[in-house]
Design a protein around this motif. Structure first.
Motif, PDB file in Angstrom:
ATOM      1  N   PHE A   1     -11.174  42.424  48.976  1.00 50.98           N
ATOM      2  CA  PHE A   1     -10.643  42.661  47.636  1.00 50.98           C
ATOM      3  C   PHE A   1      -9.657  43.825  47.623  1.00 50.98           C
ATOM      4  N   VAL A   2      -9.958  44.891  48.351  1.00 50.21           N
ATOM      5  CA  VAL A   2      -9.045  46.039  48.408  1.00 50.21           C
ATOM      6  C   VAL A   2      -7.735  45.641  49.075  1.00 50.21           C
ATOM      7  N   ILE A   3      -7.800  44.837  50.122  1.00 49.14           N
ATOM      8  CA  ILE A   3      -6.577  44.363  50.780  1.00 49.14           C
ATOM      9  C   ILE A   3      -5.749  43.520  49.812  1.00 49.14           C
ATOM     10  N   ILE A   4      -6.404  42.645  49.066  1.00 49.88           N
ATOM     11  CA  ILE A   4      -5.699  41.823  48.076  1.00 49.88           C
ATOM     12  C   ILE A   4      -5.042  42.714  47.016  1.00 49.88           C
ATOM     13  N   ILE A   5      -5.745  43.737  46.566  1.00 49.98           N
ATOM     14  CA  ILE A   5      -5.196  44.648  45.554  1.00 49.98           C
ATOM     15  C   ILE A   5      -3.978  45.382  46.091  1.00 49.98           C
ATOM     16  N   VAL A   6      -4.048  45.869  47.326  1.00 52.12           N
ATOM     17  CA  VAL A   6      -2.914  46.590  47.920  1.00 52.12           C
ATOM     18  C   VAL A   6      -1.724  45.657  48.098  1.00 52.12           C
ATOM     19  N   VAL A   7      -1.952  44.454  48.613  1.00 50.49           N
ATOM     20  CA  VAL A   7      -0.859  43.487  48.788  1.00 50.49           C
ATOM     21  C   VAL A   7      -0.269  43.110  47.439  1.00 50.49           C
ATOM     22  N   LYS A   8      -1.125  42.893  46.463  1.00 54.06           N
ATOM     23  CA  LYS A   8      -0.670  42.537  45.112  1.00 54.06           C
ATOM     24  C   LYS A   8       0.172  43.663  44.513  1.00 54.06           C
ATOM     25  N   THR A   9      -0.206  44.897  44.767  1.00 55.05           N
ATOM     26  CA  THR A   9       0.532  46.039  44.229  1.00 55.05           C
ATOM     27  C   THR A   9       1.929  46.122  44.816  1.00 55.05           C
ATOM     28  N   PHE A  10       2.069  45.867  46.116  1.00 57.35           N
ATOM     29  CA  PHE A  10       3.379  45.997  46.753  1.00 57.35           C
ATOM     30  C   PHE A  10       4.243  44.747  46.651  1.00 57.35           C
ATOM     31  N   ASN A  11       3.649  43.577  46.458  1.00 59.05           N
ATOM     32  CA  ASN A  11       4.414  42.338  46.487  1.00 59.05           C
ATOM     33  C   ASN A  11       4.734  41.737  45.130  1.00 59.05           C
ATOM     34  N   SER A  12       4.224  42.266  44.079  1.00 57.10           N
ATOM     35  CA  SER A  12       4.434  41.613  42.792  1.00 57.10           C
ATOM     36  C   SER A  12       5.489  42.345  41.974  1.00 57.10           C
ATOM     37  N   SER A  13       5.796  41.726  40.853  1.00 57.86           N
ATOM     38  CA  SER A  13       6.789  42.329  39.970  1.00 57.86           C
ATOM     39  C   SER A  13       6.254  43.641  39.397  1.00 57.86           C
ATOM     40  N   LYS A  14       7.069  44.303  38.639  1.00 60.21           N
ATOM     41  CA  LYS A  14       6.689  45.600  38.097  1.00 60.21           C
ATOM     42  C   LYS A  14       5.419  45.506  37.268  1.00 60.21           C
ATOM     43  N   LYS A  15       4.556  46.472  37.462  1.00 55.49           N
ATOM     44  CA  LYS A  15       3.332  46.567  36.673  1.00 55.49           C
ATOM     45  C   LYS A  15       3.540  47.629  35.602  1.00 55.49           C
ATOM     46  N   ASP A  16       2.665  47.627  34.629  1.00 51.50           N
ATOM     47  CA  ASP A  16       2.773  48.633  33.590  1.00 51.50           C
ATOM     48  C   ASP A  16       1.875  49.832  33.912  1.00 51.50           C
ATOM     49  N   LEU A  17       1.899  50.793  33.032  1.00 51.32           N
ATOM     50  CA  LEU A  17       1.173  52.040  33.230  1.00 51.32           C
ATOM     51  C   LEU A  17      -0.331  51.818  33.346  1.00 51.32           C
ATOM     52  N   ILE A  18      -0.870  50.869  32.613  1.00 56.72           N
ATOM     53  CA  ILE A  18      -2.317  50.618  32.653  1.00 56.72           C
ATOM     54  C   ILE A  18      -2.750  50.193  34.049  1.00 56.72           C
ATOM     55  N   TYR A  19      -1.962  49.337  34.689  1.00 52.67           N
ATOM     56  CA  TYR A  19      -2.290  48.889  36.048  1.00 52.67           C
ATOM     57  C   TYR A  19      -2.342  50.083  37.006  1.00 52.67           C
ATOM     58  N   TYR A  20      -1.308  50.900  36.970  1.00 51.70           N
ATOM     59  CA  TYR A  20      -1.253  52.035  37.889  1.00 51.70           C
ATOM     60  C   TYR A  20      -2.321  53.077  37.572  1.00 51.70           C
ATOM     61  N   LEU A  21      -2.671  53.232  36.319  1.00 50.85           N
ATOM     62  CA  LEU A  21      -3.758  54.138  35.949  1.00 50.85           C
ATOM     63  C   LEU A  21      -5.086  53.623  36.497  1.00 50.85           C
ATOM     64  N   CYS A  22      -5.342  52.328  36.367  1.00 50.67           N
ATOM     65  CA  CYS A  22      -6.571  51.731  36.925  1.00 50.67           C
ATOM     66  C   CYS A  22      -6.582  51.851  38.444  1.00 50.67           C
ATOM     67  N   LEU A  23      -5.432  51.629  39.075  1.00 47.96           N
ATOM     68  CA  LEU A  23      -5.333  51.745  40.532  1.00 47.96           C
ATOM     69  C   LEU A  23      -5.631  53.169  40.983  1.00 47.96           C
ATOM     70  N   PHE A  24      -5.057  54.147  40.279  1.00 49.90           N
ATOM     71  CA  PHE A  24      -5.312  55.552  40.612  1.00 49.90           C
ATOM     72  C   PHE A  24      -6.787  55.903  40.428  1.00 49.90           C
ATOM     73  N   MET A  25      -7.375  55.485  39.310  1.00 49.84           N
ATOM     74  CA  MET A  25      -8.798  55.768  39.055  1.00 49.84           C
ATOM     75  C   MET A  25      -9.675  55.103  40.108  1.00 49.84           C
ATOM     76  N   PHE A  26      -9.342  53.876  40.492  1.00 49.46           N
ATOM     77  CA  PHE A  26     -10.119  53.156  41.491  1.00 49.46           C
ATOM     78  C   PHE A  26     -10.137  53.914  42.811  1.00 49.46           C
ATOM     79  N   PHE A  27      -8.962  54.269  43.326  1.00 48.42           N
ATOM     80  CA  PHE A  27      -8.913  54.950  44.621  1.00 48.42           C
ATOM     81  C   PHE A  27      -9.456  56.366  44.546  1.00 48.42           C
TER      82      PHE A  27
END
Length: 170
Positions: free
Chosen positions: A107-133
């Motif tokens: 799941f973490v690998i999928i999240i990292v790949v999804k973060t780098f390969n997809s279109s722009k995310k919004d602030l909520i996505y990056y906030l959740c990503l930061f909190m997760f890590f």
């Protein structure tokens, strides 16, 4: 050669300068001993349990150096994400935790790949990503056995699911 761009060079140089500053003024040493003392506090005596990453004597005998600091940090992260390894499975509980860690890693690998390969995310996505890590990092430094790690995985499951199923477009 994309990694040798000007921006990456400046970022790497800044990171080295910050680490040097923190090491020179003793902040990293203080953090190292905070982590080790917290982990040592989990042992009420010198008993050795099968699920422990370290023994009490191993933690007490650790000495600070910049290499030991990063080595211990990364060893804690490895233990948190991958213990019990296939070689340390001795019971059905260990086998279940092994598969839990396997799924979490996927799941973490999928999240990292999804973060780098997809279109722009919004602030909520990056906030959740930061909190997760951030939560995973803190929990990995506080855990001394894989039973405790499995309990620390529970609060992060919600963030992991949000990141896994976050829409591709913002």
């Amino acid at each position: 050669f994309k990694f040798t761009s000007y921006k990456n060079s400046i970022f790497f140089l800044g990171l080295v300068l910050i680490i040097t500053f923190f090491h020179f003024y003793g902040f990293l040493e203080l953090l190292f001993f905070q982590i080790v003392n917290y982990q040592t506090g989990h042992f009420s005596n010198n008993w050795i349990f099968r699920a422990d990453y370290y023994s009490r004597s191993e933690l007490v005998n650790l000495e600070y150096s910049l290499i030991n600091f990063f080595s211990h940090i990364f060893e804690n992260i490895f233990n948190y994400f991958f213990q019990p390894t296939i070689l340390k499975i001795t019971s059905l509980k260990d086998l279940i935790l092994f598969f839990e860690n396997l799924f979490r890693t996927i799941f973490v690998i999928i999240i990292v790949v999804k973060t780098f390969n997809s279109s722009k995310k919004d602030l909520i996505y990056y906030l959740c990503l930061f909190m997760f890590f951030l939560m995973e990092f803190v929990y990995s430094q506080a855990t001394i056995n894989w039973g405790g790690a499995s309990r620390h995985h529970v609060p992060v499951i919600g963030l992991m699911l949000i990141l896994l199923y976050y829409p591709k477009k913002s």
